[in-house]
Design a protein around this motif. Structure first.
Motif, short mmCIF file in Angstrom:
data_model
loop_
_atom_site.label_atom_id
_atom_site.label_comp_id
_atom_site.label_asym_id
_atom_site.label_seq_id
_atom_site.Cartn_x
_atom_site.Cartn_y
_atom_site.Cartn_z
N ALA A 128 32.67 -12.30 3.45
CA ALA A 128 32.65 -10.98 2.81
C ALA A 128 31.74 -10.07 3.63
CB ALA A 128 32.14 -11.10 1.38
N PRO A 129 32.17 -8.86 3.96
CA PRO A 129 31.34 -7.99 4.80
C PRO A 129 29.92 -7.82 4.28
CG PRO A 129 33.55 -7.08 4.63
CD PRO A 129 33.50 -8.27 3.69
N SER A 130 29.74 -7.80 2.97
CA SER A 130 28.40 -7.59 2.42
C SER A 130 27.47 -8.77 2.68
CB SER A 130 28.49 -7.33 0.91
OG SER A 130 28.97 -8.50 0.23
N THR A 131 28.01 -9.90 3.11
CA THR A 131 27.18 -11.10 3.29
C THR A 131 26.88 -11.42 4.75
OG1 THR A 131 29.05 -12.66 3.40
CG2 THR A 131 28.21 -12.08 1.19
N ARG A 132 27.46 -10.70 5.67
CA ARG A 132 27.35 -11.09 7.09
C ARG A 132 25.91 -11.18 7.56
NH1 ARG A 132 31.88 -6.67 8.64
NH2 ARG A 132 33.77 -7.92 8.30
N ARG A 133 25.12 -10.15 7.28
CA ARG A 133 23.73 -10.15 7.75
C ARG A 133 22.95 -11.26 7.07
NH1 ARG A 133 20.44 -4.61 8.55
NH2 ARG A 133 22.22 -4.35 9.96
N GLU A 134 23.20 -11.50 5.80
CA GLU A 134 22.50 -12.57 5.09
C GLU A 134 22.85 -13.93 5.66
OE1 GLU A 134 20.01 -14.58 2.43
OE2 GLU A 134 20.05 -12.52 3.17
N VAL A 135 24.11 -14.12 6.04
CA VAL A 135 24.51 -15.39 6.66
C VAL A 135 23.75 -15.60 7.96
CG1 VAL A 135 26.43 -16.57 7.80
CG2 VAL A 135 26.77 -15.54 5.56
N LEU A 136 23.66 -14.56 8.78
CA LEU A 136 22.90 -14.69 10.02
C LEU A 136 21.42 -14.97 9.75
CD1 LEU A 136 24.53 -11.78 12.06
CD2 LEU A 136 24.77 -14.23 12.50
N ARG A 137 20.88 -14.35 8.73
CA ARG A 137 19.48 -14.60 8.38
C ARG A 137 19.28 -16.07 8.01
NH1 ARG A 137 15.92 -15.28 4.53
NH2 ARG A 137 17.47 -15.37 2.87
N ARG A 138 20.24 -16.62 7.29
CA ARG A 138 20.12 -18.02 6.89
C ARG A 138 20.34 -18.97 8.07
NH1 ARG A 138 20.01 -18.92 0.99
NH2 ARG A 138 19.81 -16.85 0.08
N PHE A 139 21.20 -18.58 9.01
CA PHE A 139 21.30 -19.37 10.24
C PHE A 139 19.93 -19.46 10.90
CE2 PHE A 139 26.05 -18.38 11.33
CZ PHE A 139 26.45 -19.08 10.20
N ARG A 140 19.27 -18.30 11.05
CA ARG A 140 17.98 -18.28 11.70
C ARG A 140 16.97 -19.13 10.94
NH1 ARG A 140 12.99 -16.68 12.41
NH2 ARG A 140 12.30 -15.67 14.36
N ALA A 141 17.00 -19.08 9.63
CA ALA A 141 16.05 -19.85 8.83
C ALA A 141 16.23 -21.35 9.01
CB ALA A 141 16.21 -19.48 7.35
N HIS A 142 17.41 -21.78 9.39
CA HIS A 142 17.68 -23.20 9.55
C HIS A 142 17.51 -23.69 10.99
CE1 HIS A 142 19.35 -22.72 5.53
NE2 HIS A 142 19.30 -24.03 5.42
N LEU A 143 17.19 -22.79 11.91
CA LEU A 143 17.00 -23.15 13.31
C LEU A 143 15.56 -23.58 13.57
CD1 LEU A 143 18.85 -20.41 15.40
CD2 LEU A 143 19.31 -22.86 15.45
N ALA A 144 15.40 -24.59 14.43
CA ALA A 144 14.09 -24.91 14.96
C ALA A 144 13.60 -23.74 15.82
CB ALA A 144 14.17 -26.18 15.81
N PRO A 145 12.28 -23.61 16.04
CA PRO A 145 11.77 -22.46 16.80
C PRO A 145 12.42 -22.29 18.17
CG PRO A 145 9.97 -23.59 15.71
CD PRO A 145 11.19 -24.43 15.48
N ASP A 146 12.78 -23.39 18.82
CA ASP A 146 13.44 -23.30 20.13
C ASP A 146 14.93 -23.57 20.04
OD1 ASP A 146 13.23 -25.96 19.49
OD2 ASP A 146 12.57 -26.61 21.49
N GLY A 147 15.48 -23.51 18.83
CA GLY A 147 16.91 -23.75 18.63
C GLY A 147 17.73 -22.53 18.99
N ARG A 148 19.04 -22.72 19.03
CA ARG A 148 19.94 -21.61 19.32
C ARG A 148 21.18 -21.69 18.44
NH1 ARG A 148 20.95 -21.38 25.64
NH2 ARG A 148 20.98 -23.64 25.39
#
Length: 201
Positions: A128-148
């Motif tokens: 859903a367009p309204s969730t795109r930025r939140e999805v990316l934020r959650r990707f970042r939250a689940h990454l290790a500091p040196d993850g990609r």
């Protein structure tokens, strides 16, 4: 609660949509088609036995290939039918039903961050367009500091690349490398597809 994804709207409109998708990739696998291109790229950018999140895993073709390469894979998809198919076709990874806009794996007993997040198969354009930025934020939250994060999707699907870059920047994800295909062709202004390798800023 997050707005319903475009994918689940399609499923609601056509109950056979998930079955069609599952059988499409099973047929391609039987025909010997190459279904592991995304997995090969991700495998090349992580250490051996890496922890990888397959976000929007579908029926498991990318996460399954990464698990076969020896990685510790968790796959998440909003569609229970696709998760069931992933469990059947690609045993080994941990497959979970979940909305990427509400992704919180520590609350589900998976507290360790990931070396990589892969989001292939145009998943970003089925949100859903309204969730795109939140999805990316959650990707970042689940990454290790040196993850990609490796995120790929096509143009002309309602999510312009410039908007994606702005959303990524807003959640402190910055480009490491931009490609136009999963087989390492460079991204140009006229590219019809984007593969973005992003790191925490």
């Amino acid at each position: 609660m997050a707005e319903q994804s475009i994918w689940m709207q399609k499923v609601a409109a056509d109950p056979d949509h998930s079955t069609w998708f599952i059988e499409r990739f099973r047929s391609m696998a039987r025909a010997g088609d190459d279904l592991a291109g995304e997995a090969r790229l991700v495998d090349s950018m992580v250490p051996r036995h890496a922890r990888i999140l397959d976000a929007g895993c579908g029926s498991g073709r990318v996460g399954g290939a990464l698990a076969e390469a020896g990685h510790d894979v968790v796959g998440v998809d909003v569609d229970p039918a696709l998760i069931k198919a992933a469990e059947q076709d690609h045993p080994g990874p941990r497959w979970l039903v979940g909305d990427l806009a509400e992704l919180d794996l520590p609350s589900r007993g998976i507290p360790t961050p990931f070396d990589a997040v892969v989001c292939a198969g145009n998943v970003m354009t089925f949100l859903a367009p309204s969730t795109r930025r939140e999805v990316l934020r959650r990707f970042r939250a689940h990454l290790a500091p040196d993850g990609r994060a490796a995120i790929g999707f096509g143009g002309g699907r309602g999510y312009e690349f410039g908007e994606f870059f702005a959303d990524a920047a807003a959640v402190a994800l910055e480009p490491d490398l931009l490609l136009s295909t999963w087989d390492l062709r460079p991204f140009r202004n006229d590219s019809a597809f984007l593969v973005a390798l992003l790191r925490p800023a």
